[in-house]
Design a protein around this motif. Structure first.
Motif, PDB file in Angstrom:
ATOM      1  N   LEU A   1      38.453  45.927  32.600  1.00 44.97           N
ATOM      2  CA  LEU A   1      39.509  45.153  33.256  1.00 44.97           C
ATOM      3  C   LEU A   1      40.542  44.656  32.245  1.00 44.97           C
ATOM      4  CD1 LEU A   1      37.335  43.162  35.815  1.00 44.97           C
ATOM      5  CD2 LEU A   1      39.246  44.655  36.390  1.00 44.97           C
TER       6      LEU A   1
ATOM      7  N   GLU B   1      43.280  41.784  39.612  1.00 47.32           N
ATOM      8  CA  GLU B   1      42.571  42.945  40.137  1.00 47.32           C
ATOM      9  C   GLU B   1      43.190  44.237  39.633  1.00 47.32           C
ATOM     10  OE1 GLU B   1      44.081  44.244  44.367  1.00 47.32           O
ATOM     11  OE2 GLU B   1      43.624  42.083  44.406  1.00 47.32           O
ATOM     12  N   THR B   2      42.407  45.302  39.745  1.00 48.30           N
ATOM     13  CA  THR B   2      42.895  46.641  39.458  1.00 48.30           C
ATOM     14  C   THR B   2      42.247  47.589  40.449  1.00 48.30           C
ATOM     15  OG1 THR B   2      43.251  48.292  37.707  1.00 48.30           O
ATOM     16  CG2 THR B   2      41.093  47.259  37.800  1.00 48.30           C
TER      17      THR B   2
ATOM     18  N   VAL C   1      32.763  40.060  38.934  1.00 49.86           N
ATOM     19  CA  VAL C   1      33.784  40.968  39.457  1.00 49.86           C
ATOM     20  C   VAL C   1      33.364  41.405  40.851  1.00 49.86           C
ATOM     21  CG1 VAL C   1      34.967  43.175  39.153  1.00 49.86           C
ATOM     22  CG2 VAL C   1      34.363  41.793  37.147  1.00 49.86           C
TER      23      VAL C   1
END
Length: 274
Positions: free
Chosen positions: A226, A239-240, A260
Motif C-alpha cells: 500500500l 485505498e488502492t 486493511v
C-alpha cells in the motif's frame, strides 16, 4: 529421518554430505513409494516455505521491545512484566546497536534482586542474521549453534527486526500458539474472502489466505504494498485497487498500517489497476 537429512542437505548444512538442489529433492520425493499424497503435500509446503527469506518472517523493529543497557533492573522489571515476550534485545543507545539480549527469567529470578544493577550487566550474546538469508539455512544454523533469538540486519547494517527459532519453525509446520499469543484472525468459512487482514501479513501468506497475488516490489507485506502504491505514508481511509478488489486502510498504529479491509466493487464492473 530421511526427509530431515534431505532438507538439511538442501540447506547445505548436512554433516558429511554435499548439498542437493530442490529439483533433486523433488525428484527423490516423486520416486519414493513410501510417501503418500498427504506427506507429499506437506513436503511441498516445507519446500515452499524454505524458499522464503528471514525478512519475510521477522518481527519488524517497530514491534520489538528493546531495553537499553543503562536501564535500571527495577525499571526493566516493570516494563517486561507487561510485555508478551520472554526475550528482549539490549541496545546501547540506538536500535541499530544491539549488544545482546536478556531473558525474562534473568530479570525476575536473580540471586540478589536489589534493583541497583542495569540491564547491560545481564546481557547475553546475540546472533545476527542477514535479512536475505533463506529460512531453512537460518533454522539449521540457529539450531546448530543453540540460538533461540537473532537480530535481523538489513543491507545497510542496521537493525531490520528480530527472528526467533519459533518463527522459523512455524513457517515449516504451521502456527505454534500458547497462552501469551494474540489470537489469530479467524479463518473465513468455506474459503470466503476475509473482510480484513493484518497489514503485517507477508505477500505469500496474503496470497494463500485471499487468493490474491500482489505484484512483487520493494516490500514484503500488505502494508508495504500500500505504501509503495500510494507513494506516501497511508492513513485511515486511503485505498488502492487491484483487479476487482479495493484494499482500504481501516486502522493505523503510529506510522504503520495495522488493518486493511478487502472490498469488492459494486456490481457491474471490474476495476482496473491504478
Amino acid at each position: 529421518m530421511w526427509l530431515a537429512d534431505a532438507l538439511m542437505r538442501l540447506a547445505g548444512s548436512g554433516a558429511g554430505h554435499e548439498s542437493i538442489s530442490e529439483a533433486q529433492l523433488r525428484s527423490l520425493v516423486a520416486a519414493s513409494r513410501m510417501i503418500d499424497g498427504e506427506e507429499r503435500r506437506i513436503i511441498d509446503e516445507v519446500l515452499a516455505a524454505g524458499a522464503r527469506h528471514v525478512r519475510e518472517v521477522m518481527v519488524p523493529r517497530t514491534d520489538v521491545v528493546f531495553l537499553d543497557t543503562a536501564l535500571p533492573l527495577a525499571a526493566a522489571d516493570s516494563l517486561t512484566r507487561t510485555a508478551r515476550y520472554s526475550r528482549f534485545p539490549v541496545i546501547d543507545g540506538s536500535h541499530d546497536d544491539v549488544v545482546g539480549f536478556v531473558h525474562l527469567r534473568d530479570l525476575l529470578i536473580r540471586p540478589e534482586p536489589d534493583g541497583t544493577g542495569t540491564v547491560g550487566e545481564l546481557a547475553r550474546e546475540i546472533k545476527r542474521l542477514p535479512a536475505g538469508k533463506r529460512i531453512l539455512s537460518a533454522l539449521s544454523e540457529m539450531r546448530r549453534e543453540g540460538h533461540h533469538l537473532a537480530v535481523v540486519v538489513d543491507e545497510y547494517g542496521g537493525t531490520a527486526g528480530i527472528v526467533t527459532l519459533e518463527d522459523l519453525i512455524e513457517e515449516l509446520i504451521g502456527e505454534i500458539t500458547d497462552e501469551y499469543d494474540v489470537a489469530p484472525d479467524p479463518a473465513p468459512a468455506d474459503g470466503a474472502m476475509p473482510a480484513e487482514v493484518d497489514g503485517r501479513l507477508n505477500l505469500a501468506d496474503f496470497a494463500e489466505l485471499t487468493g490474491i497475488e500482489l505484484p512483487a516490489g520493494p516490500y514484503e507485506t500488505v502494508a508495504g504494498f500500500l505504501m509503495a502504491r500510494l507513494g506516501r505514508l497511508p492513513g485511515v481511509g486511503d485505498e488502492t485497487h487491484l483487479d476487482s478488489w479495493r484494499l482500504v486502510v481501516v486502522a493505523v498504529e503510529g506510522r504503520r498500517v495495522a488493518r486493511v479491509a478487502l472490498m469488492a466493487p459494486a456490481a457491474g464492473g471490474r476495476i482496473a489497476l491504478d
